[in-house]
Design an enzyme around this catalytic site. Structure first.
Site, PDB file in Angstrom:
ATOM      1  N   ASP A 182       0.850  -1.198   0.000  1.00 43.31           N
ATOM      2  CA  ASP A 182       0.000   0.000   0.000  1.00 43.31           C
ATOM      3  C   ASP A 182       0.883   1.245   0.000  1.00 43.31           C
ATOM      4  O   ASP A 182       0.720   2.134   0.838  1.00 43.31           O
ATOM      5  CB  ASP A 182      -0.937  -0.011   1.209  1.00 43.31           C
ATOM      6  CG  ASP A 182      -2.046   1.030   1.082  1.00 43.31           C
ATOM      7  OD1 ASP A 182      -2.293   1.501  -0.050  1.00 43.31           O
ATOM      8  OD2 ASP A 182      -2.646   1.389   2.105  1.00 43.31           O
ATOM      9  N   LEU A 183       1.805   1.301  -0.943  1.00 41.91           N
ATOM     10  CA  LEU A 183       2.718   2.433  -1.030  1.00 41.91           C
ATOM     11  C   LEU A 183       1.984   3.628  -1.623  1.00 41.91           C
ATOM     12  O   LEU A 183       1.695   3.672  -2.819  1.00 41.91           O
ATOM     13  CB  LEU A 183       3.930   2.070  -1.887  1.00 41.91           C
ATOM     14  CG  LEU A 183       5.060   3.104  -1.924  1.00 41.91           C
ATOM     15  CD1 LEU A 183       5.623   3.361  -0.532  1.00 41.91           C
ATOM     16  CD2 LEU A 183       6.167   2.657  -2.874  1.00 41.91           C
TER      17      LEU A 183
END
Length: 244
Positions: A182-183
């Site tokens: 979940d960058l």
């Protein structure tokens, strides 16, 4: 950092034994003494003592806590998103302590912290079992004076030099094998000195080099363009490729 486990009723607590003593199941914070128990992971406990000093924007019920005289913590309950949250927002299927999201995240964060990578120091996590399901919460040290990259982009405060530092930081994590699933611009914090930090390692893992690295960068690109009129991702990529 030495991680130690403590079992208490139906709660399992994995904590930093160097700062939280499991010898007597208690530890000293700022006055008064706070027992090492499942209560530490409940917002009501901290609110009753007047030690809640804020809430993380855009992070649901994550709270900032005045844990010590010169140290604040972040309390983050694990919560589901998407359609499944309509069925159960906080409950997950129990498959054993080491397979819980909380235990995995704390162990991964501790391993990266020990390597000197810019992640918050993990304090403890708690898993409370309810038969075939569980709930969990995480305590980490708050990065003092930090702001989310998303906020800086929105306000036009993220210059080229900062964005290149962000790219170089991501390269360091990729070299360590971290696949951050979940960058995005909210999961990158920038402290008062302009140093970027990576947070929220839930469901992340260590992997050999592969296509996932480019996928991380593409995910970040989709995120940053939501917060900036220009295209700052080019600077992030430049910093990534010039990083050691």
């Amino acid at each position: 950092m030495r991680l130690a486990a403590l079992q208490q009723k139906n709660g399992l607590i994995l904590h930093d034994a160097d700062s939280l003593s499991d010898a007597c199941a208690s530890h000293q914070l700022s006055s008064p003494t706070h027992p090492l128990s499942t209560a530490l992971f409940e917002s009501d406990y901290w609110q009753a003592q007047g030690l809640v000093v804020g809430e993380a924007p855009g992070r649901g019920s994550s709270l900032f806590l005045q844990a010590r005289d010169h140290e604040q913590w972040v309390l983050r309950p694990y919560q589901r998103g998407g359609l499944i949250a309509k069925v159960s927002k906080q409950r997950y299927v129990w498959l054993g302590a080491e397979r819980t999201r909380a235990f995995r995240e704390v162990r991964l964060t501790a391993a990266l912290y020990e390597q000197g990578l810019p992640v918050p120091r993990p304090v403890a996590c708690c898993v409370t079992r309810f038969g075939l399901t569980y709930e969990a919460a995480l305590l980490t040290v708050r990065i003092s004076g930090s702001r989310a990259l998303a906020s800086l982009l929105t306000n036009g405060e993220a210059d080229e030099a900062l964005l290149k530092r962000v790219g170089a930081m991501i390269k360091r994590f990729h070299q360590a094998g971290l696949d951050h699933v979940d960058l995005n611009a909210r999961n990158i914090l920038v402290d008062e000195a302009g140093k970027p930090w990576l947070i929220d390692l839930d469901r992340c893992r260590l992997r050999p080099p592969g296509k996932w690295q480019a996928g991380n960068l593409q995910r970040l690109e989709r995120s940053v363009v939501k917060f900036a009129s220009a295209r700052p991702h080019t600077h992030i990529v430049a910093g990534y490729h010039s990083g050691s």
